[in-house]
Design a protein around this motif. Structure first.
Motif, short mmCIF file in Angstrom:
data_model
loop_
_atom_site.label_atom_id
_atom_site.label_comp_id
_atom_site.label_asym_id
_atom_site.label_seq_id
_atom_site.Cartn_x
_atom_site.Cartn_y
_atom_site.Cartn_z
N ASP A 307 0.81 -1.22 0.00
CA ASP A 307 0.00 0.00 0.00
C ASP A 307 0.84 1.27 0.00
O ASP A 307 0.49 2.26 -0.63
CB ASP A 307 -0.92 0.02 1.23
N ILE A 308 1.96 1.26 0.73
CA ILE A 308 2.79 2.46 0.92
C ILE A 308 4.10 2.30 0.17
O ILE A 308 4.85 1.35 0.40
CB ILE A 308 3.08 2.72 2.41
N LEU A 309 4.39 3.25 -0.71
CA LEU A 309 5.66 3.25 -1.44
C LEU A 309 6.57 4.32 -0.86
O LEU A 309 6.19 5.49 -0.77
CB LEU A 309 5.43 3.52 -2.92
N GLU A 310 7.78 3.95 -0.47
CA GLU A 310 8.77 4.89 0.05
C GLU A 310 9.57 5.42 -1.13
O GLU A 310 10.27 4.68 -1.81
CB GLU A 310 9.65 4.20 1.08
N LEU A 311 9.46 6.72 -1.38
CA LEU A 311 9.96 7.31 -2.63
C LEU A 311 11.36 7.89 -2.53
O LEU A 311 12.25 7.53 -3.29
CB LEU A 311 8.98 8.41 -3.09
N ASN A 331 14.13 5.81 -4.73
CA ASN A 331 13.93 4.52 -5.38
C ASN A 331 13.61 4.76 -6.85
O ASN A 331 12.54 5.27 -7.18
CB ASN A 331 12.78 3.77 -4.70
N PRO A 332 14.52 4.39 -7.77
CA PRO A 332 14.28 4.66 -9.20
C PRO A 332 13.07 3.94 -9.76
O PRO A 332 12.53 4.35 -10.79
CB PRO A 332 15.58 4.20 -9.87
N ALA A 333 12.62 2.88 -9.07
CA ALA A 333 11.44 2.15 -9.55
C ALA A 333 10.17 2.99 -9.44
O ALA A 333 9.17 2.70 -10.10
CB ALA A 333 11.27 0.85 -8.76
#
Length: 413
Positions: A307-311, A331-333
């Motif tokens: 749910d949570i993406l660490e950018l 995070n390049p993804a």
């Protein structure tokens, strides 16, 4: 005038009132003391009034000697010839008594202001400083370009906050930067502070930057110590996106766009020869398809990554004068969420809220050609309307000339 050791209160009061770097601080002094590292507070006083202040780091060097370094110090007006002569003459004598091999000083003095493309926009007189210090045996190391493990970057990317509102700062940024910031807000990208127990989240993103740019500088413990050292004057922040919230935003947009499309399609059915309505309907159909695709991709991303993406994440330090953007990673993804843009904007607003004059993006190489190794980084910073503060650079003074000559000779082997 007298050259002397300063008390921590004398030192702190002076550097708070005079433009100075965050390393010339009480926190830096206390942090080195806590690690049992050699550190000195020296300065010049006239009666009870402090005229100059300097934090010096010391470290063992060449068996029986010590190497000394003052990062962006000493703090005083380097155009004051009498004070320059007095301070550096007595500093030399002081360090010789502490078994000094040599000392490197790096005054926080500007040589030029440049625009983001490297063109000089304003120059400052520094020849008198170089002449005066070299007369005292402090040899200027030249106007270096690039990065070195032996010295700090000479070119700093700085955003001037003086008398600017947040709205004015945003308006003065390049269109692409302004657009990307606004897109992060529309997507629901958020920023929060990481607790001391969460610094590993920062470090994971920082390591991604190391891998991308093929460098390795600091370990996790270094960053933990830095955060502890600067305490309330340091922030470790992270941008993130909640994909549940983002999906809701997308679905709301999709619902509204479908309504617009259905309305346009109905009107077109009644007026099939209306060319303008045909184009409008086609554009709306395309927009609906794009949003449907984005919803599907985001749903899949949530299923695979959570749910949570660490950018993006960074460590910042600030003093009475400016806020410094030190180490960071992303995070390049997840580049499509542009977490770094959101983070910079939130911290620029924070610096402005504090009433600081400068937001310091910190070092760039000073190579402004298309083949520059940090061209992308420099352009990113330039987009925020940052200018380049070209620093004067380093000076080295051998304190034991014979031993220093031998030390240099052995280093070349």
């Amino acid at each position: 005038m007298k050259f002397c050791n300063l008390t921590i209160d004398e030192f702190e009061s002076f550097v708070n009132d005079h433009f100075s770097h965050y390393t010339q601080s009480k926190a830096h002094y206390a942090g080195r003391q806590a690690l049992n590292l050699d550190v000195h507070l020296v300065g010049v006083k006239e009666g009870d009034k402090v005229l100059a202040a300097c934090l010096l780091n010391g470290a063992p060097s060449f068996k029986f000697f010590n190497y000394f370094y003052t990062h962006k110090g000493p703090v005083f007006d380097h155009h004051d010839k009498a004070l320059v002569d007095f301070f550096y003459t007595h500093l030399t004598n002081y360090l010789k008594k502490h078994k000094g091999l040599f000392v490197l000083v790096d005054p926080y003095v500007t040589r030029n202001h440049l625009d983001g493309d490297g063109h000089v926009t304003e120059s400052f007189e520094v020849d008198d400083i170089i002449t005066g210090m070299e007369r005292l045996g402090y040899k200027h190391q030249g106007y270096s370009v690039g990065y070195s493990m032996d010295s700090q970057a000479r070119f700093l990317s700085v955003l001037d906050l003086t008398d600017k509102t947040d709205a004015e700062l945003l308006k003065e940024m390049e269109y692409k930067t302004r657009r990307n910031i606004n897109k992060t807000i529309e997507m629901g990208v958020q920023m929060r502070d990481l607790s001391d127990d969460e610094i590993k989240k920062f470090f994971r993103l920082y390591k991604m930057a190391e891998d991308k740019h093929d460098f390795s500088l600091f370990d996790l413990q270094t960053f933990k110590r830095m955060k502890q050292m600067y305490g309330d004057n340091a922030r470790v922040v992270m941008t993130y996106i909640d994909l549940n919230d983002y999906l809701k935003r997308l679905n709301d947009q999709l619902s509204a766009k479908r309504t617009d499309y259905d309305k346009a399609a109905a009107e077109l059915a009644e007026n099939p020869d209306y060319r303008k309505l045909k184009n409008k309907t086609a554009e709306l159909e395309k927009a609906v398809a794009q949003l449907e695709k984005k919803v599907a991709e985001t749903d899949a991303l949530r299923a695979s990554d959570g749910d949570i993406l660490e950018l993006a994440s960074a460590i910042y330090v600030f003093n009475n004068h400016e806020l410094y953007y030190l180490s960071s990673g992303s995070n390049p993804a997840y580049n499509q969420f542009m977490g770094a843009y959101n983070m910079q904007w939130e911290m620029i607003k924070f610096a402005n809220q504090l009433g600081l004059k400068r937001y310091n993006f910190y070092g760039v190489s000073g190579d402004f050609t298309e083949s520059s190794p940090d061209l992308g980084v420099a352009k990113f910073k330039k987009g925020f309307n940052a200018y380049i503060d070209e620093q004067l650079g380093d000076f080295i003074k051998p304190l034991n000339p014979a031993a220093y000559w031998l030390y240099k000779k052995m280093k070349k082997k």
